[in-house]
Enzyme design. Structure first.
Site, PDB file in Angstrom:
ATOM      1  N   ASP A 209       1.379  -1.165  -0.037  1.00 33.78           N
ATOM      2  CA  ASP A 209       0.212   0.074  -0.156  1.00 33.78           C
ATOM      3  C   ASP A 209       1.581   1.092   0.010  1.00 33.78           C
ATOM      4  O   ASP A 209       2.067   1.190   0.609  1.00 33.78           O
ATOM      5  CB  ASP A 209      -0.876  -0.372   1.379  1.00 33.78           C
ATOM      6  CG  ASP A 209      -1.730   1.394   1.380  1.00 33.78           C
ATOM      7  OD1 ASP A 209      -2.759   0.878   0.723  1.00 33.78           O
ATOM      8  OD2 ASP A 209      -1.441   2.482   1.847  1.00 33.78           O
ATOM      9  N   ILE A 210       0.637   2.605  -1.080  1.00 33.39           N
ATOM     10  CA  ILE A 210       1.411   3.504  -1.007  1.00 33.39           C
ATOM     11  C   ILE A 210       0.535   4.402  -0.190  1.00 33.39           C
ATOM     12  O   ILE A 210      -0.827   4.959   0.750  1.00 33.39           O
ATOM     13  CB  ILE A 210       1.497   4.172  -2.511  1.00 33.39           C
ATOM     14  CG1 ILE A 210       1.561   3.247  -3.464  1.00 33.39           C
ATOM     15  CG2 ILE A 210       2.360   5.422  -2.317  1.00 33.39           C
ATOM     16  CD1 ILE A 210       1.131   3.661  -4.752  1.00 33.39           C
ATOM     17  N   ASN A 217      -2.360  13.052  -4.468  1.00 33.37           N
ATOM     18  CA  ASN A 217      -3.905  13.496  -4.955  1.00 33.37           C
ATOM     19  C   ASN A 217      -4.479  15.119  -4.578  1.00 33.37           C
ATOM     20  O   ASN A 217      -4.399  16.060  -5.428  1.00 33.37           O
ATOM     21  CB  ASN A 217      -4.677  12.509  -4.851  1.00 33.37           C
ATOM     22  CG  ASN A 217      -4.672  11.134  -5.443  1.00 33.37           C
ATOM     23  OD1 ASN A 217      -4.048  10.806  -6.789  1.00 33.37           O
ATOM     24  ND2 ASN A 217      -4.945   9.970  -5.222  1.00 33.37           N
ATOM     25  N   ASP A 226      -2.046   9.041 -10.369  1.00 34.89           N
ATOM     26  CA  ASP A 226      -2.265   8.145 -11.263  1.00 34.89           C
ATOM     27  C   ASP A 226      -0.689   7.974 -11.886  1.00 34.89           C
ATOM     28  O   ASP A 226      -0.230   6.646 -12.323  1.00 34.89           O
ATOM     29  CB  ASP A 226      -3.070   8.775 -12.851  1.00 34.89           C
ATOM     30  CG  ASP A 226      -4.422   8.550 -12.588  1.00 34.89           C
ATOM     31  OD1 ASP A 226      -4.663   7.918 -11.297  1.00 34.89           O
ATOM     32  OD2 ASP A 226      -4.966   9.006 -13.468  1.00 34.89           O
ATOM     33  N   GLU A 252      -4.575   1.896  -4.577  1.00 36.06           N
ATOM     34  CA  GLU A 252      -3.237   2.367  -4.227  1.00 36.06           C
ATOM     35  C   GLU A 252      -2.434   0.985  -3.501  1.00 36.06           C
ATOM     36  O   GLU A 252      -1.880   0.618  -3.084  1.00 36.06           O
ATOM     37  CB  GLU A 252      -3.007   3.845  -3.587  1.00 36.06           C
ATOM     38  CG  GLU A 252      -2.973   3.246  -1.902  1.00 36.06           C
ATOM     39  CD  GLU A 252      -4.143   4.420  -1.823  1.00 36.06           C
ATOM     40  OE1 GLU A 252      -4.656   4.765  -0.256  1.00 36.06           O
ATOM     41  OE2 GLU A 252      -5.525   4.179  -2.594  1.00 36.06           O
TER      42      GLU A 252
END
Length: 336
Positions: A209-210, A217, A226, A252
């Site tokens: 997971d980022i 964002n 993106d 993500e």
């Protein structure tokens, strides 16, 4: 005993004894002759063939393959290197509908070595069509062989090519070009079914997971978000073994399936990925933006299901976030 492959157009030396498990009974006394004739046949056949190791580097091939793909065996390049060089030189395989070779490599690379056997057609810049077969071996190596099908009816070829394109699209995440959720979960199901009951090398699965993705964002816009997803997916896909399955499960989050890996091997893989991801600067216009990830990892166990594996990964990922992010949390059974 060694048999020289160089005189057969196959490259360096190969030790004949390595093939002895494949030869039985009275043939054992003639191993060298059998191997020499086998290699000679491989060298002379018009059928293209090549052997890639678990890092996807070309280790053996015949002249037909090297001519079609402009591959120099002595350089020991990866499949991606060969395809990338040919794309820029406008030779070898025709890569249609894209000017972004890295996007294409990520998409196709996510399918290499994922199934025991896959078949597809490739058209070359020299006008030929090849029917290609890829056979994934249990040790992670890939045998590629194919024949010229140019003489077959063109309309039939186009129908098959359209079918292959549609099938690939159904398995691919549109944004990142790695496996989509449906396909990566199908690979997880296959991994749970294939996992040995009593082995340290049963495999491992990591949920990635980022960290603080929403902040990216909110600060730089969704297009920047993106691009972070795209660059991270490309980095991971290019760094893991060709037989490892990697895909986006949503948002993500990504899933990495390291089938057959020991716990130590999976740790090494994930720690290497963490280091490379920390060094990634995915936004060209904002070089100050760095990313990190949190990873929950578990091993494959007897009687596992895709749901049980995913739940353990998710719980371990939650603990990684609770402990401060940018870390790996393991849920391994026993020691190792």
């Amino acid at each position: 005993m060694y048999v020289e492959r160089a005189r057969l157009g196959l490259g360096p030396l190969i030790r004949a004894e390595t093939l002895e498990p494949l030869i039985h009974g009275e043939m054992q006394a003639d191993t060298a002759d059998v191997l020499a004739n086998l290699l000679s046949a491989f060298a002379q056949t018009p059928v293209v063939w090549a052997l890639f190791d678990e890092t996807d580097r070309l280790r053996a091939s015949n002249e037909a393959f090297r001519t079609a793909y402009f591959a120099d065996l002595a350089e020991c390049r990866t499949w991606a290197d060969i395809m990338r060089d040919n794309f820029h030189a406008e030779r070898g395989v025709i890569v249609e509908s894209t000017t972004d070779i890295e996007c294409w490599l990520s998409s196709v690379g996510s399918r290499r070595g994922q199934e025991g056997h896959r078949s597809f057609e490739s058209d070359l810049h020299d006008g030929r069509w090849l029917q290609i077969h890829e056979l994934a071996l249990s040790n992670g190596w890939i045998l590629v062989f194919g024949s010229d099908v140019t003489a077959l009816n063109a309309s039939n070829r186009e129908v098959r090519a359209d079918r292959d394109t549609a099938l690939n699209a159904s398995r691919t995440d549109e944004l990142t070009q790695v496996s989509n959720r449906r396909h990566i979960m199908s690979r997880l199901e296959a991994a749970t079914e294939a996992a040995p009951a009593n082995s340290d090398a049963c495999g491992a699965v990591g949920l990635i997971d980022i960290d603080y993705f929403k902040a990216i964002n909110d600060t730089h816009g969704h297009q920047a978000g993106d691009e972070v997803l795209i660059q991270l997916a490309r980095l991971v896909r290019a760094d893991v073994r060709v037989g490892d399955a990697f895909g986006r499960v949503g948002g993500e989050e990504f899933l990495l399936i390291m089938a057959g890996a020991t716990k130590a091997q999976s740790r090494d893989t994930l720690e290497r990925l963490m280091t490379r991801i920390r060094a990634l600067r995915p936004l060209e216009d904002h070089p100050e933006v760095a990313v990190s990830v949190s990873i929950g990892v578990t091993d494959l166990r007897p009687n596992d299901t895709p749901n049980s594996v995913f739940q353990r990964c998710d719980a371990a990922l939650y603990r990684a976030k609770e402990d401060g992010r940018d870390r790996i949390v393991e849920d391994f059974s026993g020691q190792g």
